[in-house]
Design a protein around this motif. Structure first.
Motif: not given
Length: 204
Positions: A1-25
């Motif tokens: 049987m296929p192994v279940k894959t957990t989807p990733s979320v990729f955040v593309i944001e040029d503002d470091f503070a916004v990008r970092d806070s979103l990834v951490l959230l």
């Protein structure tokens, strides 16, 4: 049987503070998240995930959000749903992107929880899409093992033809059909004819 894959979320944001806070959230909510400083960086290191969700700012230098959406549409189709983050002045563009297939747009400033809930919904749907794609890939792997003649027999069996009818169509003996049929069942790992037909329909 296929192994279940957990989807990733990729955040593309040029503002470091916004990008970092979103990834951490997102990570704090149990989501797999990874940040990219620009569309250029994202496509230069394009992840190979079968399914994923993408969050992109609309206004970025180099490759903006509109171009990100366009390129991902060409590369991934609808396998990677996209959420666009936009300022008030960009709303008309975001609406156009929604019409083009973007999953959602979130206007700045936004409530972090709204983004989390939107992405959790995307991930839930991606689990289903990912499972379907993995099943299809597993079927393709099995069918790729068949020789040209075995594939002919497979297609004929899936179409409901009897051994005698297959023999007449392929101009071989019924006994030879039986031999090929046994090989097809072994290579496709199909326990019975019903499973073989389901496989031909992309099911398990």
């Amino acid at each position: 049987m296929p192994v279940k894959t957990t989807p990733s979320v990729f955040v593309i944001e040029d503002d470091f503070a916004v990008r970092d806070s979103l990834v951490l959230l997102l990570r704090s909510q149990g989501l797999r998240a990874r940040g990219f400083a620009s569309g250029v960086e994202f496509f230069a290191n394009l992840p190979t995930d079968l399914v994923a969700c993408v969050v992109t700012d609309l206004r970025m230098p180099g490759i903006d959000g509109i171009e990100v959406v366009r390129r991902l549409g060409e590369l991934r189709g609808d396998a990677w749903p996209i959420v666009v983050i936009t300022g008030h002045a960009d709303v008309p563009s975001a609406v156009e992107l929604m019409k083009a297939g973007v999953t959602d747009f979130i206007e700045k400033p936004f409530e972090p929880q709204r983004l989390v809930e939107t992405l959790k919904g995307c991930v839930s749907r991606m689990h289903q899409v990912g499972t379907q794609m993995e099943v299809r890939a597993d079927i393709d792997r099995r069918l790729a093992q068949l020789t040209a003649r075995e594939r002919q027999v497979f297609d004929a069996l899936a179409a409901g033809l009897s051994n005698k009818e297959i023999a007449a169509r392929l101009e071989i003996s019924p006994r030879t059909v039986e031999i090929f049929r046994a090989k097809v069942m072994t290579k496709t790992e199909a326990p019975n004819l019903s499973a073989l037909v389901r496989m031909s329909l992309g099911l398990v």
